[in-house]
Motif scaffolding. Structure first.
Motif, PDB file in Angstrom:
ATOM      1  N   VAL A 119       0.609   0.476  14.953  1.00 21.36           N
ATOM      2  CA  VAL A 119      -0.443   0.114  15.931  1.00 21.36           C
ATOM      3  C   VAL A 119       0.307  -0.243  17.347  1.00 21.36           C
ATOM      4  CG1 VAL A 119      -2.418  -1.488  16.470  1.00 21.36           C
ATOM      5  CG2 VAL A 119      -1.766  -0.803  14.092  1.00 21.36           C
ATOM      6  N   GLY A 120       0.654   0.948  17.913  1.00 20.59           N
ATOM      7  CA  GLY A 120       1.259   0.931  19.250  1.00 20.59           C
ATOM      8  C   GLY A 120       0.285   0.628  20.384  1.00 20.59           C
ATOM      9  N   PRO A 121       0.679   0.656  21.472  1.00 21.23           N
ATOM     10  CA  PRO A 121      -0.314   0.240  22.885  1.00 21.23           C
ATOM     11  C   PRO A 121      -1.320   1.352  22.850  1.00 21.23           C
ATOM     12  CG  PRO A 121       2.119   0.253  23.637  1.00 21.23           C
ATOM     13  CD  PRO A 121       2.119   0.738  22.018  1.00 21.23           C
ATOM     14  N   GLY A 122      -0.822   2.738  22.665  1.00 18.38           N
ATOM     15  CA  GLY A 122      -1.827   3.817  22.911  1.00 18.38           C
ATOM     16  C   GLY A 122      -3.125   3.574  21.688  1.00 18.38           C
ATOM     17  N   THR A 123      -2.723   3.382  20.416  1.00 15.85           N
ATOM     18  CA  THR A 123      -3.631   2.971  19.315  1.00 15.85           C
ATOM     19  C   THR A 123      -4.434   2.017  19.681  1.00 15.85           C
ATOM     20  OG1 THR A 123      -1.875   3.890  17.597  1.00 15.85           O
ATOM     21  CG2 THR A 123      -3.606   2.803  16.775  1.00 15.85           C
ATOM     22  N   ILE A 124      -3.961   0.761  20.154  1.00 16.66           N
ATOM     23  CA  ILE A 124      -4.640  -0.279  20.620  1.00 16.66           C
ATOM     24  C   ILE A 124      -5.733  -0.080  21.556  1.00 16.66           C
ATOM     25  CG2 ILE A 124      -4.723  -2.760  21.750  1.00 16.66           C
ATOM     26  CD1 ILE A 124      -1.916  -3.172  20.437  1.00 16.66           C
ATOM     27  N   GLY A 125      -5.348   0.637  22.524  1.00 17.93           N
ATOM     28  CA  GLY A 125      -6.283   1.275  23.671  1.00 17.93           C
ATOM     29  C   GLY A 125      -7.453   2.328  23.124  1.00 17.93           C
ATOM     30  N   ALA A 126      -7.006   2.851  21.984  1.00 18.90           N
ATOM     31  CA  ALA A 126      -7.941   3.900  21.287  1.00 18.90           C
ATOM     32  C   ALA A 126      -8.934   3.106  20.459  1.00 18.90           C
ATOM     33  CB  ALA A 126      -7.214   5.012  20.593  1.00 18.90           C
ATOM     34  N   LEU A 127      -8.533   1.929  19.821  1.00 18.75           N
ATOM     35  CA  LEU A 127      -9.343   1.300  18.990  1.00 18.75           C
ATOM     36  C   LEU A 127     -10.522   0.506  19.928  1.00 18.75           C
ATOM     37  CD1 LEU A 127      -6.819   0.010  16.448  1.00 18.75           C
ATOM     38  CD2 LEU A 127      -8.846   1.307  15.745  1.00 18.75           C
ATOM     39  N   LEU A 128      -9.916   0.081  21.016  1.00 17.11           N
ATOM     40  CA  LEU A 128     -10.608  -0.935  21.861  1.00 17.11           C
ATOM     41  C   LEU A 128     -12.011  -0.031  22.452  1.00 17.11           C
ATOM     42  CD1 LEU A 128      -8.124  -3.068  23.797  1.00 17.11           C
ATOM     43  CD2 LEU A 128      -9.833  -3.825  22.030  1.00 17.11           C
ATOM     44  N   VAL A 129     -11.506   1.245  22.804  1.00 17.07           N
ATOM     45  CA  VAL A 129     -12.522   2.132  23.161  1.00 17.07           C
ATOM     46  C   VAL A 129     -13.393   2.587  22.230  1.00 17.07           C
ATOM     47  CG1 VAL A 129     -13.020   4.532  24.358  1.00 17.07           C
ATOM     48  CG2 VAL A 129     -11.089   3.115  25.329  1.00 17.07           C
ATOM     49  N   MET A 130     -12.976   2.801  21.189  1.00 13.74           N
ATOM     50  CA  MET A 130     -13.977   3.298  19.948  1.00 13.74           C
ATOM     51  C   MET A 130     -14.845   1.945  19.541  1.00 13.74           C
ATOM     52  SD  MET A 130     -11.261   5.139  17.374  1.00 13.74           S
ATOM     53  CE  MET A 130     -12.388   4.847  15.888  1.00 13.74           C
ATOM     54  N   ASP A 146     -14.303   3.702  30.736  1.00 15.44           N
ATOM     55  CA  ASP A 146     -13.693   4.907  31.289  1.00 15.44           C
ATOM     56  C   ASP A 146     -12.180   4.502  31.700  1.00 15.44           C
ATOM     57  OD1 ASP A 146     -15.611   6.846  30.557  1.00 15.44           O
ATOM     58  OD2 ASP A 146     -16.912   6.025  32.007  1.00 15.44           O
ATOM     59  N   ALA A 147     -12.312   3.344  32.601  1.00 13.76           N
ATOM     60  CA  ALA A 147     -10.807   2.897  33.092  1.00 13.76           C
ATOM     61  C   ALA A 147      -9.900   2.521  31.981  1.00 13.76           C
ATOM     62  CB  ALA A 147     -11.009   1.886  34.009  1.00 13.76           C
ATOM     63  N   PHE A 148     -10.217   2.019  30.956  1.00 10.17           N
ATOM     64  CA  PHE A 148      -9.432   1.583  29.941  1.00 10.17           C
ATOM     65  C   PHE A 148      -9.062   3.081  29.062  1.00 10.17           C
ATOM     66  CE2 PHE A 148      -7.736  -0.207  26.076  1.00 10.17           C
ATOM     67  CZ  PHE A 148      -7.381  -1.575  26.699  1.00 10.17           C
ATOM     68  N   ILE A 200      -8.894  -3.612  12.753  1.00  6.64           N
ATOM     69  CA  ILE A 200     -10.179  -3.990  12.468  1.00  6.64           C
ATOM     70  C   ILE A 200     -10.478  -5.026  13.489  1.00  6.64           C
ATOM     71  CG2 ILE A 200     -11.606  -5.462  11.059  1.00  6.64           C
ATOM     72  CD1 ILE A 200     -11.586  -2.551  10.067  1.00  6.64           C
ATOM     73  N   ILE A 201      -9.446  -6.101  13.836  1.00  9.17           N
ATOM     74  CA  ILE A 201      -9.738  -7.152  14.891  1.00  9.17           C
ATOM     75  C   ILE A 201      -9.838  -6.367  16.180  1.00  9.17           C
ATOM     76  CG2 ILE A 201      -8.443  -9.048  16.167  1.00  9.17           C
ATOM     77  CD1 ILE A 201      -7.302  -9.914  13.339  1.00  9.17           C
ATOM     78  N   LEU A 202      -8.980  -5.475  16.567  1.00 11.21           N
ATOM     79  CA  LEU A 202      -8.857  -4.785  17.856  1.00 11.21           C
ATOM     80  C   LEU A 202     -10.402  -3.937  17.878  1.00 11.21           C
ATOM     81  CD1 LEU A 202      -5.403  -3.533  17.858  1.00 11.21           C
ATOM     82  CD2 LEU A 202      -6.346  -4.954  19.603  1.00 11.21           C
ATOM     83  N   TYR A 203     -10.675  -3.215  16.781  1.00 10.32           N
ATOM     84  CA  TYR A 203     -11.935  -2.572  16.790  1.00 10.32           C
ATOM     85  C   TYR A 203     -13.137  -3.234  17.129  1.00 10.32           C
ATOM     86  CZ  TYR A 203     -15.712   0.649  15.479  1.00 10.32           C
ATOM     87  OH  TYR A 203     -16.772   1.199  15.373  1.00 10.32           O
ATOM     88  N   LEU A 204     -13.216  -4.398  16.272  1.00 11.65           N
ATOM     89  CA  LEU A 204     -14.662  -5.370  16.459  1.00 11.65           C
ATOM     90  C   LEU A 204     -14.727  -6.206  17.587  1.00 11.65           C
ATOM     91  CD1 LEU A 204     -14.636  -6.388  12.663  1.00 11.65           C
ATOM     92  CD2 LEU A 204     -16.085  -4.858  13.928  1.00 11.65           C
ATOM     93  N   PHE A 205     -13.421  -6.441  18.007  1.00 15.70           N
ATOM     94  CA  PHE A 205     -13.542  -7.544  19.021  1.00 15.70           C
ATOM     95  C   PHE A 205     -13.246  -6.799  20.711  1.00 15.70           C
ATOM     96  CE2 PHE A 205     -12.824  -9.994  15.687  1.00 15.70           C
ATOM     97  CZ  PHE A 205     -13.978 -10.981  15.767  1.00 15.70           C
ATOM     98  N   GLY A 206     -13.307  -5.396  20.633  1.00 17.89           N
ATOM     99  CA  GLY A 206     -13.013  -4.787  21.745  1.00 17.89           C
ATOM    100  C   GLY A 206     -13.950  -5.137  23.022  1.00 17.89           C
ATOM    101  N   LYS A 207     -15.371  -5.077  22.767  1.00 15.75           N
ATOM    102  CA  LYS A 207     -16.338  -5.289  23.525  1.00 15.75           C
ATOM    103  C   LYS A 207     -16.125  -6.743  24.266  1.00 15.75           C
ATOM    104  CE  LYS A 207     -21.358  -4.461  24.145  1.00 15.75           C
ATOM    105  NZ  LYS A 207     -22.365  -4.187  23.464  1.00 15.75           N
ATOM    106  N   LEU A 208     -15.704  -7.607  23.418  1.00 13.60           N
ATOM    107  CA  LEU A 208     -15.379  -8.984  24.050  1.00 13.60           C
ATOM    108  C   LEU A 208     -14.354  -8.841  24.859  1.00 13.60           C
ATOM    109  CD1 LEU A 208     -15.950 -11.880  23.779  1.00 13.60           C
ATOM    110  CD2 LEU A 208     -14.097 -12.189  22.020  1.00 13.60           C
TER     111      LEU A 208
END
Length: 198
Positions: A115-126, A71-73, A53-61
């Motif tokens: 919640v691995g590196p790939g999952t973190i990246g996917a959550l940030l992008v989402m 796209d780079a991310f 939830i933290i990663l998903y909500l604060f991805g934009k920041l």
């Protein structure tokens, strides 16, 4: 709406790879009692939910601070996810059993296994891709359901281990790895497509 919710739930479940986490969970909790395993299962599920939830909500920041385009991310996160999934599909061990005496809730069971590196990246992008709060709420419900499913799989670890055995768990874990590889490839292709159309 229900279809979209189920679709995101399945995506999160593939990213969490519960049967891969289960095989690591079993190896890390060999000396634990059944009660301790069950308590640990729900702690891991709750920690995965909070982290996601933290990663998903604060991805934009995070994107704003570092000046990285979505796209780079996507390309970077998809690549990391693909490497992790490749190791999973090849059946390589992700944990060392010398950490059994330590509290394994956060490290390694929540991060980097669930919640691995790939999952973190996917959550940030989402998080960046869905600015509307209706969409965000739907994703948060999907994350909650996926986290609960991971907790349930870990909670039932004794039974699943007895039914599937070591070989069965390895087969399911490798299949999950293949699904995650496909998801990673899709994230990379979406990033490349977006980057090329700029």
């Amino acid at each position: 709406m229900l279809y979209a919710l189920f679709s995101v739930y399945l995506k999160m479940l593939v990213l969490y790879s519960p049967f891969f986490v289960l095989s690591c969970f079993i190896s890390l909790t060999r000396g634990h009692s059944s009660k301790e395993r069950k308590q640990l299962a729900w702690r891991v599920a709750f920690a995965a939910f909070i982290a996601s939830i933290i990663l998903y909500l604060f991805g934009k920041l995070i994107f704003g601070v570092f000046g990285i385009t979505a796209d780079a991310f996507r390309i970077g996160a998809g690549s990391v996810l693909f490497i992790s999934a490749l190791n999973m599909a090849q059946g390589k061990s992700a944990v060392q059993t010398d950490s059994v005496q330590q509290d394994v809730t956060i490290v390694p069971l929540t991060i980097p296994l669930t919640v691995g590196p790939g999952t973190i990246g996917a959550l940030l992008v989402m998080g960046v891709s869905q600015p509307e709060w209706d969409d965000k709420l739907m994703v948060m419900v999907s994350i909650a359901l996926a986290s609960f499913t991971v907790g349930l799989v870990l909670y039932l670890s004794h039974r699943i281990e007895r039914i599937l055995g070591d070989q069965g768990l390895e087969i399911v874990s490798r299949l999950m790895g293949l699904f995650v590889c496909a998801l990673a490839a899709q994230i990379i292709f979406t990033g490349i497509k977006g980057y090329l159309t700029l």
